[in-house]
Structures are given as C-alpha cells and as structure tokens.
Design a protein around this motif. Structure first.
Motif, PDB file in Angstrom:
ATOM      1  N   HIS A  61      74.499  26.053  69.963  1.00 53.94           N
ATOM      2  CA  HIS A  61      73.683  27.020  70.699  1.00 53.94           C
ATOM      3  C   HIS A  61      74.096  28.445  70.344  1.00 53.94           C
ATOM      4  O   HIS A  61      73.261  29.313  70.072  1.00 53.94           O
ATOM      5  CB  HIS A  61      73.818  26.766  72.207  1.00 53.94           C
ATOM      6  CG  HIS A  61      73.068  27.757  73.033  1.00 53.94           C
ATOM      7  ND1 HIS A  61      73.663  28.919  73.513  1.00 53.94           N
ATOM      8  CD2 HIS A  61      71.783  27.776  73.464  1.00 53.94           C
ATOM      9  CE1 HIS A  61      72.767  29.623  74.182  1.00 53.94           C
ATOM     10  NE2 HIS A  61      71.607  28.939  74.187  1.00 53.94           N
ATOM     11  N   ASP A  62      75.418  28.652  70.324  1.00 53.95           N
ATOM     12  CA  ASP A  62      75.901  29.995  69.983  1.00 53.95           C
ATOM     13  C   ASP A  62      75.518  30.367  68.551  1.00 53.95           C
ATOM     14  O   ASP A  62      75.114  31.508  68.273  1.00 53.95           O
ATOM     15  CB  ASP A  62      77.430  30.051  70.138  1.00 53.95           C
ATOM     16  CG  ASP A  62      77.850  29.868  71.592  1.00 53.95           C
ATOM     17  OD1 ASP A  62      76.980  30.051  72.467  1.00 53.95           O
ATOM     18  OD2 ASP A  62      79.019  29.511  71.820  1.00 53.95           O
ATOM     19  N   GLN A  63      75.634  29.372  67.653  1.00 54.15           N
ATOM     20  CA  GLN A  63      75.281  29.638  66.253  1.00 54.15           C
ATOM     21  C   GLN A  63      73.804  29.963  66.105  1.00 54.15           C
ATOM     22  O   GLN A  63      73.424  30.863  65.358  1.00 54.15           O
ATOM     23  CB  GLN A  63      75.652  28.421  65.397  1.00 54.15           C
ATOM     24  CG  GLN A  63      75.383  28.614  63.907  1.00 54.15           C
ATOM     25  CD  GLN A  63      75.741  27.379  63.114  1.00 54.15           C
ATOM     26  OE1 GLN A  63      76.185  26.388  63.688  1.00 54.15           O
ATOM     27  NE2 GLN A  63      75.553  27.446  61.827  1.00 54.15           N
ATOM     28  N   PHE A  64      72.956  29.235  66.815  1.00 58.32           N
ATOM     29  CA  PHE A  64      71.521  29.485  66.753  1.00 58.32           C
ATOM     30  C   PHE A  64      71.192  30.894  67.240  1.00 58.32           C
ATOM     31  O   PHE A  64      70.428  31.632  66.615  1.00 58.32           O
ATOM     32  CB  PHE A  64      70.769  28.431  67.573  1.00 58.32           C
ATOM     33  CG  PHE A  64      69.313  28.739  67.756  1.00 58.32           C
ATOM     34  CD1 PHE A  64      68.433  28.655  66.693  1.00 58.32           C
ATOM     35  CD2 PHE A  64      68.821  29.142  68.995  1.00 58.32           C
ATOM     36  CE1 PHE A  64      67.097  28.948  66.856  1.00 58.32           C
ATOM     37  CE2 PHE A  64      67.493  29.428  69.162  1.00 58.32           C
ATOM     38  CZ  PHE A  64      66.612  29.331  68.088  1.00 58.32           C
ATOM     39  N   GLN A  65      71.791  31.266  68.387  1.00 60.01           N
ATOM     40  CA  GLN A  65      71.545  32.601  68.927  1.00 60.01           C
ATOM     41  C   GLN A  65      72.015  33.687  67.956  1.00 60.01           C
ATOM     42  O   GLN A  65      71.328  34.708  67.757  1.00 60.01           O
ATOM     43  CB  GLN A  65      72.273  32.742  70.279  1.00 60.01           C
ATOM     44  CG  GLN A  65      71.707  31.865  71.387  1.00 60.01           C
ATOM     45  CD  GLN A  65      70.292  32.266  71.773  1.00 60.01           C
ATOM     46  OE1 GLN A  65      69.873  33.416  71.547  1.00 60.01           O
ATOM     47  NE2 GLN A  65      69.546  31.332  72.338  1.00 60.01           N
ATOM     48  N   HIS A  66      73.148  33.456  67.308  1.00 59.73           N
ATOM     49  CA  HIS A  66      73.672  34.444  66.382  1.00 59.73           C
ATOM     50  C   HIS A  66      72.763  34.604  65.154  1.00 59.73           C
ATOM     51  O   HIS A  66      72.445  35.727  64.749  1.00 59.73           O
ATOM     52  CB  HIS A  66      75.088  34.013  65.949  1.00 59.73           C
ATOM     53  CG  HIS A  66      75.699  34.941  64.926  1.00 59.73           C
ATOM     54  ND1 HIS A  66      76.140  36.225  65.241  1.00 59.73           N
ATOM     55  CD2 HIS A  66      75.932  34.765  63.593  1.00 59.73           C
ATOM     56  CE1 HIS A  66      76.612  36.795  64.151  1.00 59.73           C
ATOM     57  NE2 HIS A  66      76.500  35.918  63.131  1.00 59.73           N
ATOM     58  N   GLN A  67      72.330  33.468  64.584  1.00 60.17           N
ATOM     59  CA  GLN A  67      71.454  33.534  63.401  1.00 60.17           C
ATOM     60  C   GLN A  67      70.115  34.175  63.744  1.00 60.17           C
ATOM     61  O   GLN A  67      69.548  34.926  62.938  1.00 60.17           O
ATOM     62  CB  GLN A  67      71.234  32.127  62.832  1.00 60.17           C
ATOM     63  CG  GLN A  67      72.458  31.543  62.159  1.00 60.17           C
ATOM     64  CD  GLN A  67      72.163  30.196  61.513  1.00 60.17           C
ATOM     65  OE1 GLN A  67      71.032  29.726  61.567  1.00 60.17           O
ATOM     66  NE2 GLN A  67      73.198  29.574  60.963  1.00 60.17           N
ATOM     67  N   LEU A  68      69.629  33.886  64.915  1.00 59.88           N
ATOM     68  CA  LEU A  68      68.324  34.435  65.303  1.00 59.88           C
ATOM     69  C   LEU A  68      68.391  35.955  65.443  1.00 59.88           C
ATOM     70  O   LEU A  68      67.450  36.662  65.094  1.00 59.88           O
ATOM     71  CB  LEU A  68      67.871  33.786  66.609  1.00 59.88           C
ATOM     72  CG  LEU A  68      66.431  34.048  67.044  1.00 59.88           C
ATOM     73  CD1 LEU A  68      65.466  33.495  65.992  1.00 59.88           C
ATOM     74  CD2 LEU A  68      66.155  33.390  68.391  1.00 59.88           C
ATOM     75  N   LYS A  69      69.532  36.462  65.942  1.00 57.75           N
ATOM     76  CA  LYS A  69      69.661  37.906  66.104  1.00 57.75           C
ATOM     77  C   LYS A  69      69.888  38.609  64.778  1.00 57.75           C
ATOM     78  O   LYS A  69      69.406  39.727  64.560  1.00 57.75           O
ATOM     79  CB  LYS A  69      70.833  38.213  67.057  1.00 57.75           C
ATOM     80  CG  LYS A  69      70.577  37.824  68.511  1.00 57.75           C
ATOM     81  CD  LYS A  69      71.806  38.094  69.371  1.00 57.75           C
ATOM     82  CE  LYS A  69      71.560  37.674  70.815  1.00 57.75           C
ATOM     83  NZ  LYS A  69      72.775  37.919  71.673  1.00 57.75           N
ATOM     84  N   SER A  92      69.074  37.516  61.619  1.00 60.29           N
ATOM     85  CA  SER A  92      68.149  37.225  60.515  1.00 60.29           C
ATOM     86  C   SER A  92      66.982  38.207  60.519  1.00 60.29           C
ATOM     87  O   SER A  92      66.489  38.609  61.583  1.00 60.29           O
ATOM     88  CB  SER A  92      67.636  35.789  60.621  1.00 60.29           C
ATOM     89  OG  SER A  92      66.672  35.558  59.645  1.00 60.29           O
ATOM     90  N   ASN A  93      66.516  38.559  59.277  1.00 59.91           N
ATOM     91  CA  ASN A  93      65.314  39.405  59.149  1.00 59.91           C
ATOM     92  C   ASN A  93      64.049  38.600  59.378  1.00 59.91           C
ATOM     93  O   ASN A  93      63.001  39.161  59.692  1.00 59.91           O
ATOM     94  CB  ASN A  93      65.272  40.039  57.755  1.00 59.91           C
ATOM     95  CG  ASN A  93      66.409  41.020  57.544  1.00 59.91           C
ATOM     96  OD1 ASN A  93      66.822  41.686  58.504  1.00 59.91           O
ATOM     97  ND2 ASN A  93      66.914  41.116  56.322  1.00 59.91           N
ATOM     98  N   ASP A  94      64.142  37.306  59.175  1.00 67.04           N
ATOM     99  CA  ASP A  94      62.983  36.428  59.355  1.00 67.04           C
ATOM    100  C   ASP A  94      63.344  35.393  60.399  1.00 67.04           C
ATOM    101  O   ASP A  94      63.847  34.309  60.103  1.00 67.04           O
ATOM    102  CB  ASP A  94      62.618  35.757  58.021  1.00 67.04           C
ATOM    103  CG  ASP A  94      61.323  34.963  58.123  1.00 67.04           C
ATOM    104  OD1 ASP A  94      60.678  34.991  59.198  1.00 67.04           O
ATOM    105  OD2 ASP A  94      60.949  34.323  57.109  1.00 67.04           O
ATOM    106  N   GLY A  95      63.120  35.740  61.663  1.00 68.38           N
ATOM    107  CA  GLY A  95      63.467  34.842  62.748  1.00 68.38           C
ATOM    108  C   GLY A  95      62.680  33.558  62.734  1.00 68.38           C
ATOM    109  O   GLY A  95      63.172  32.498  63.123  1.00 68.38           O
TER     110      GLY A  95
END
Length: 938
Positions: free
Chosen positions: A878-886, A888-891
């Motif tokens: 969950h933490d990793q997903f939130q971090h990548q989403l914030k 990334s240029n292409d969410g």
C-alpha cells in the motif's frame, strides 16, 4: 565480229617496259634486252626461262631470268633448244632439243635444285622418237604430279611416258595416239582422281582418260588449231580446254564441247591467266596459211594482244605489239616478249581502281548487270555490291519497273536500311512488291516486330490466305519473325484461327486462351488446352480465366479444379515409370473462381475435405459459411434438418480451433444457435452461454448452465441472481434455487443478496426467509465460535505474558528427564530451551535446522512469523503504491500496472436499474455485467 564488237573494253592492266636496274650514278635505266636468238620460252618457280637457237662454238643455252633481272645460263644442247616446259609446283625443267644434225630430238629432264659442276643436274635423257621413224617434236606437256609426260609430233603421233619422268628405270613410254595431222597442243586435266589428256591437231580434238586401263578416248570436235593456240583454263572456268580457231574460240570438257566465243582473226598465241583468256592475233584477215597455222615468226606485221574476261564478257585490256615471241606469267604480272628483245610488263590494277574506272561508264550506260558481275568476279566486298544493287534498284524504280527494282533491293538486305525500301512501296498498288521484300527480310532473320506487323498487314490486305499460312506454318527451326507480334496482328485483323495456331505451336498459352475465350468463345477448347499445360502454367491460367470458364462450363471447370488441387498431371502424358509426379495447387486460392456458383463451390469444397484432410483452413471456413447459408435459406424442414446436421458435424470436426472467433461470427451471423452454444462451450465462455439463454428467457437453461459450469466459474450464480432479480415476472422458484446454491457455496454476503432482490416487486420476504434464517443461524454459530476463540487467545496471551515475566524475574529450572526427540533418558551433554524442551546434544544436532531454535516449536513459530511478514508486505504494498502514484508523471500507467497484477480485484454487481431507462436497455446492462465478471475471472 558482231559478238566480239559488243564486248565492252576496259583498261585493267598497266603497260610498261621492263628496264635494267638503275646504275650507281642515278642515270635513267635503259630497256632490258633479251639474249639474241631466243626461240622458246616458259616461266615458273620465280624465273623466266628461255631457250636459244644460236649454234656458235657448238653451244646452245637455256637462260634463266629472275626478278632481279640478272641473267644466268647453262649449256643444254649443241645445236638448238626447240621446246621448254617448266613445272609450276616442282623445280623440274623439261627441254627438247638437238645435239646433232638431222631429226634427232632429245628430251632432257633437269633438276634445278641440284647441281652438277655448277649447272642444273640432268636426271634423264632419252630420244623423242615415236617408234622407229624419226619426226619433229611439235609440243610437249608434263603433269604436275611427275607421273605423266606427253610429247606430240608433226606426224600426228603422241608418246606418253607414265611413271617417274625423272628416271628411266621407273617409267614406261608408249605411243598413245597416231594420226595423219600434226599435233599442235597437249594438256593434262586432273579432276579428283581422274586424269585426262587433251590432244589437238590441225584438224581434230580428242580426249584420253589416263586413269583407266587401255586409255579410252573420244573425239570432241572435227577442227583443230595452230601451234600454241590451245590452253587449259583454271577452276573458275571448270578446267576447260581452250582451242582458238581463226573464227571462234571453243571450250571443251573431257566428254563434250562447251561454249564458244566469236573472236575472229588469225590466232598466234593463246594463254590462260587468273581467269583471263589471253589471245595474240593478227589484224589482217588474209595471210598465208602453212601446215602449222599461226606459226609465222618471220612476219613483222603488227600483232594485237587481247585479254578477255569470259565470265563477264568484256575485254580487260587490248594493245598492239611488234612481233610477239610469247606471253609469260610470273611474279603476279604478264610479260610480253617481242622479237626485238624487249620485255613489256602488264600489271593488273587493283580491284578498287578497276571498279572506279569502269563504274561511271557502266552506270551512265545503265549496264548494272555487267557492273555487278564484274564486282563479283573481283570479289568486291558486300558493302560495295550492296551499293551497286541499290543504284540498280533505284534505276529500275525510276523507270517504273517495280518488280525488277524490288529484286535488286532484296539483294541489299543486311546492308541497306529496310526503311529506305519500305517507304518507296507503301502505295497500295505496290503492296505485292513490298510483300516480297518483307518475306525475304524475314527469311534472313533481319526483321523486327514492325516489319512482321507490316508483312502480316500486307497479307491481310491482299487476302492472300495461302501465303499467310505458308508464312506462319514454317517449322520451328525456321521461324524468322516475332511470334507475339504476329499473333497480335492476326487477332486484330480477324484471322483468329491463324492466331490460335501460331499461339499453340509456339506455346504462347496466354494468347491462345485469350483468343479462344474472348474472340472465338470456345470455352471447352480453352479448358481442354489448360488441362494439357504444365502444372505452373495451368495453375496461373485457371486463376486468370477461371471465373469466365466457371460461368460458361461450370461442371467441367469444377472437375479440372478438383484434379488441379489434388493430383495434377497434364493430359496426354503417357502412363508409365517415367510419368511425372503429380502436383497439387492450393485449393483456397481458387475459391474466388466460384463467385455466383455456390452449388459447384460446395461440391468442390466437399471433395477437397474428403480427399485431402489437410486442406487449407480457408476451405473449411468457406464450406461452413456455405452450409450455414444454405441452412438459413432452406424452407423444407427435412432438408433444413439435414443441412443443420452437416453444419454441426463440420463444426465438431475439430478444424476450427485456430479460427474459433471466425466460426463463432459465422454462426452468429446466420443465427445458428446450436453452433453458437457448441463454440461457447468449446471456448469455455460459460457466461456467454448463460447470457444467450438469458436473452431468450430460458430460465431453466440458465439454471442448468449454472449447475453445469458453476463449479468452474462461481460468478455464474451471482449473475443468475441478478438476472432473476431484474425480472418482474414471478421467478420465485428460480430465485430460491439460486439462493440455495449461493448459500451452500457462500458465494455472496446476505446484505448484498437482500440489496439485489430489493428491487424485484415479486420477490417477497418469504422468498428469502429461509435463506436469511439459515444465514443468521450460521452467523450466530460463527459468532459463538469466534468468541470462544477470542477467549482462548486471551487466556493464552495472559499465560504467555506471565511466563515471560517469570523468565525475566526468576531462574528457569530444567526438570526434564527425557529427550524430546528420542524420549530416552536425558544424559549429558544436553541442550535445554526456555520453552521447556530438552534434547540430547547429538539428537539436537541431528534434527535442528538452527542452533537458536527449538526443533519442536519451530514449525509453529514459523507459521506465526509468516503471518507477521504477510501483514508487513501488505502494508508495504500500500505504501509503495501510494509512493509511486505521487512520484509518477503518468499516474494512469501506475494504476493500470496494479490492475494488471490483480490488486484491485473485487466483486462488483449492478443491482439497481437507473431510472428513466426502458426495458430495452436491460440488455446493455447485462452485457456490462458480463464484461466486469469476465475481467475479474481473467
């Protein structure tokens, strides 16, 4: 004289006096002078040979004059030399002379290459006497092979020596001829292995065959000639014997008399030189005749030397000399010896000079034939001859003699540009002349496509079918025209049969079929012709012309295609061991040929699937489509049932696994329900099967599908519940069945079930009463069980905490007396753990995986640790997903990636029908629901 006067005169020889070599002081050289008393002469082997009759000091010499003009001599006889004969191919000289007074002629044979005291070697001496009666020698001749020598006498006798004439021992002498008239000329003629001897007297001419025993002879004529008035021609005149009388010159073969020429005048000397006849004659018409006509050495009258070209009938040279002794040929020139001791050289001009000298006069007087003959006899090159032919043709054309002109233009083919001639004869009135020219142009293989077109057009204009057939029906080795061009022209002119013949003969298959199909409309013949072609050509032509043939001769075309796609061999090929192996075409490529011929197409496809199981997929696809079409349009129930079974059998043949989607589309297009359901089942599209029954409101089928495939795809029951919940009809029975299965498999939470059925006006509480009661009871029991587990876990936790505190505050006493692994009495050394387990050291080392963990407690501990790690991983995910989403240029790509991993998968049901939508939109909602569940299942 008339014939003689008609001959044209030219000056093809240059006359000059032979002079001595210039002195060192550069003074002009004086004319060369012959030795006095020259009586006889000859030439050969690079020298002029003379014999004198001077008897001073009892010596008589033979003289040699080489090209350097340095005279040499040797004594040959004591009294006189009467005859000389120099062989042309051997250094042998034969002489006749006298050493004593009286009639005692001696023949001496000299070898000029061998010397005897500085003089030529005399290899043989024998008397020239016929029999026992001495007589005067009149002439002598020797065969070039040295095996024959003939001596003629004044008494009419001829003595023949046969064998090696240079030796007495190897030769034999005999009297060959006896007569009453003096012999005036002798000549050997060699033709192959046959040898003839011509004998001429003053009154007759005879021929002896020496290559046959007994020497048969025949008389050729009853008139003769004088001394030195006969000669033998070269091969250009077929080695004919020339006899010059005072009125005419006659030519003879060994067995007959040939042509004659009217050259009047008393002949004195006759010679043959390089195709020319040389005659020395007197101008006077009357002169005393002796027994030896023409032998008047004392007469000082002027003498005329004429050089005749008998082939072309003109006089190459004519000149007057004073008292000619003889005319000799050596060093490529003629030499005229006169009684006053002078020598005149006659040098023939080169060919180009002669032609230029006479061409203007001949062309001006339109004597083209003579110009042509002259050019040929002098071996003028083809370019020069062609120019004469062109000028001759132009002359005849301008005179209106078009037939003659075209014959001359034909002789220019290969040198003159054909367009020069063609332009002159393009008028319709001269088309037959143009045709003749073009024919010859083709025969010489010099015609191009335009010439072929023009010639064929000429034939068609003239309506000359016989010539046209003769032109096109020549054998293959004699074809002199562009065949394709000829076919085009004949087709355009309407001569279809000729064009077809030409196309078939020269294997222009495309043209043959094009004419047969488009012009003659002979479809059967075209189809038969294709069946005879090699495989590659038959295949390509069926692709090109198959539709036309199928339209007009469908059955025959279908049969040929069956053969072509299974085991093709050209028709007409003999059966046997050497027969070609059959080939087969790709049957799928010929399907377009059957457009608008479904009956023949079905027969073709069924044949291919029967005899060739590995036919291309397109064959099976087309056959399926064809059977479905026939089934869909058939009205008769029995036939329709048969077609239905055929289509379903084909679907079940297993040939559509790789093209599942295509087969499914075909079945859907033709509303072939059994086929659609079969394909759904084969493709494991259970939701589509249920959806199909839902569309058709087949409630029992929906339940059956769920029962059959619900274990493989559990969401089917959920979809079924949603489907029945949307129905306003009384579906309590089916809802109850669905709820029963959902309850047994625990497929849905009760609240979701209630929400799903809340919008169905017919679904009362009684429908789900049993379901809810059972669910509540189960949940109550589950709660009780959970509470018991909670209490147990609390007690366990309290106990563990107390143990931990005890371990921290007070010592641990190990009172175990047995090993926890082997259960034997515990002995030192031993290992003890705080959990209370004790082990022999050797048992611990044998079973333990870690020095710090109890082997007995380790499995349970690991389970707990795995659960803890799993919880941590979920938290980390969950933490990793939130971090990548914030970051990334292409969410969207991040979300799509996690969707692909199945992180967000959960059950989604559409339970409410939005207001404002009609019943027709239910179908769309159901499709969406199926799509959602399909995604989840994947």
């Amino acid at each position: 004289m008339a014939a003689y006067l008609q001959w044209r005169r030219f000056v093809f020889f240059d006359r000059e006096t032979v002079r001595e070599p210039a002195g060192p002081d550069g003074a002009s050289a004086k004319p060369f002078a012959l030795p006095p008393g020259i009586a006889v002469c000859d030439s050969g082997r690079g020298s002029l040979v003379f014999g004198d009759i001077l008897c001073g000091a009892g010596r008589c010499h033979i003289w040699f004059l080489p090209r350097s003009l340095q005279l040499s001599r040797f004594q040959a006889y004591k009294l006189r030399v009467t005859h000389l004969y120099q062989l042309k191919q051997h250094s042998i000289l034969v002489s006749v002379g006298e050493d004593e007074e009286g009639i005692n002629p001696l023949v001496k044979v000299w070898n000029l290459e061998k010397r005897d005291g500085g003089n030529p070697l005399c290899t043989r001496i024998f008397p020239a006497i016929p029999g026992n009666k001495p007589t005067v020698v009149s002439c002598v001749t020797v065969h070039e092979n040295l095996n024959f020598m003939a001596i003629g006498f004044a008494d009419g006798s001829v003595v023949l020596t046969k064998g090696d004439i240079t030796r007495d021992r190897h030769s034999k002498t005999q009297i060959l001829h006896e007569g009453s008239y003096p012999v005036t000329g002798l000549a050997f003629r060699q033709s192959g292995k046959t040898t003839h001897l011509f004998v001429v007297t003053t009154e007759n001419i005879q021929s002896y065959m020496l290559s046959v025993k007994d020497y048969p002879h025949m008389e050729l004529d009853t008139h003769g000639c004088g001394l030195r008035c006969s000669s033998l021609s070269d091969p250009s005149q077929d080695l004919q014997f020339i006899v010059a009388g005072n009125e005419c010159v006659y030519l003879y073969q060994p067995d007959e008399r040939g042509p004659c020429f009217a050259f009047e005048g008393q002949k004195l000397i006759v010679h043959w030189y390089r195709g020319y006849l040389i005659i020395v004659s007197k101008d006077r018409k009357t002169s005393p005749k002796s027994e030896f006509a023409g032998n008047e050495a004392q007469n000082s009258d002027k003498q005329v030397l004429n050089i005749y070209d008998l082939c072309n009938k003109f006089i190459a040279y004519s000149s007057i000399f004073d008292d000619i002794v003889d005319v000799l040929a050596e060093w490529g020139s003629l030499y005229v010896l006169t009684r006053d001791g002078k020598i005149y050289a006659l040098q023939e001009k080169d060919t180009q000079t002669k032609l230029e000298a006479c061409k203007f006069m001949l062309f001006r007087k339109n004597l083209f034939e003579m110009a042509i003959n002259l050019a040929k006899s002098h071996h003028l090159d083809s370019d020069g001859l062609s120019e004469i032919f062109r000028q001759y043709g132009d002359h005849l054309y301008n005179k209106g003699n078009h037939d003659g002109a075209i014959q001359q233009y034909i002789r220019t083919i290969g040198k003159l540009e054909p367009s020069y001639v063609i332009r002159k004869f393009l008028d319709a009135q001269r088309i037959h002349n143009l045709t003749a020219y073009l024919q010859m142009l083709h025969l010489q293989s010099l015609a191009n496509a335009d010439h072929t077109t023009l010639l064929l057009n000429c034939y068609t204009k003239l309506k000359d079918s016989s010539k046209l057939e003769e032109f096109i029906k020549t054998s293959e080795s004699e074809v002199h025209f562009d065949v394709e061009t000829a076919i085009k022209v004949l087709r355009q002119a309407g001569y279809h049969s000729h064009a077809v013949y030409l196309a078939e003969k020269h294997e222009h298959h495309e043209w043959f079929l094009k004419i047969q199909l488009e012009d003659i409309k002979n479809y059967q013949e075209a189809l038969h012709y294709i069946g005879k072609l090699p495989f590659e050509q038959a295949e390509s032509n069926m692709k090109r012309y198959g539709k036309i043939l199928m339209h007009h001769v469908p059955n025959e075309t279908t049969e040929l295609l069956k053969i072509l796609c299974t085991d093709y061999r050209p028709s007409g090929v003999n059966e046997g061991p050497g027969m070609l192996e059959g080939k087969k075409a790709n049957s799928e490529e010929f399907i377009p040929v059957f457009a608008n011929n479904s009956r023949e197409l079905k027969a073709f496809l069924e044949h291919m699937t029967e005899v060739q199981a590995d036919s291309p997929q397109g064959v099976y696809d087309t056959l399926l489509e064809l059977r479905l079409q026939n089934w869909a349009h058939e009205q008769d129930e029995q036939i329709k049932e048969k077609l239905h079974n055929e289509a379903l059998t084909l679907l079940k043949s297993g040939r559509f696994r790789t093209v599942f989607d295509k087969a499914l589309v075909l079945c859907q297009m033709h509303n072939f329900k059994d086929g659609v359901l079969y394909l759904y089942e084969q493709g494991k599209l259970f939701q589509q099967i249920m959806h199909y029954h839902m569309q058709n409101e087949q409630y029992k089928k929906v339940i059956e599908v769920c029962e059959l495939y619900g274990d493989q795809e559990a969401c089917l029951w959920e979809q079924a519940l949603g489907y029945f919940a949307r129905k306003e009809e009384n579906c309590k029975e089916y809802i109850a069945a669905v709820l029963k299965h959902i309850e047994s498999k625990n497929l849905m939470p009760p609240l979701l079930v209630v929400q799903t059925l809340a919008h169905n006006s017919t679904a009362t509480l009684s429908v789900i009463k049993d379901y809810l009661v059972n669910k509540l009871q189960k949940q109550s029991r589950q709660i009780e069980q959970d509470e018991q587990k909670i209490q147990k876990y609390r007690e366990e936790t309290t106990r563990i905490r107390l143990e931990i505190e005890e371990l921290k505050a007070s010592p641990k006493i190990f009172q175990k007396t047995k090993c926890s692994i082997c259960t034997s009495a515990l002995e030192l050394p031993s290992v003890h753990f705080l959990c209370g387990h004790s082990f022999h050291q050797h048992c611990f080392e044998s079973y333990s995986e870690s020095d710090s963990e109890c082997p007995t407690c380790m499995p349970e501990n690991r389970k707990v640790m795995d659960m803890i790690r799993a919880q941590e991983q979920k938290r980390d995910l969950h933490d990793q997903f939130q971090h990548q989403l914030k970051c990334s240029n292409d969410g969207f790509s991040v979300v799509a990636d996690y969707f692909g991993r199945g992180v967000f998968n959960k059950l989604t049901l559409i339970t409410d029908l939005p207001s404002g939508k009609t019943a027709t939109t239910i179908e769309a909602g159901l499709q969406r629901e199926l799509l959602i569940h399909t995604k989840r299942s994947t």
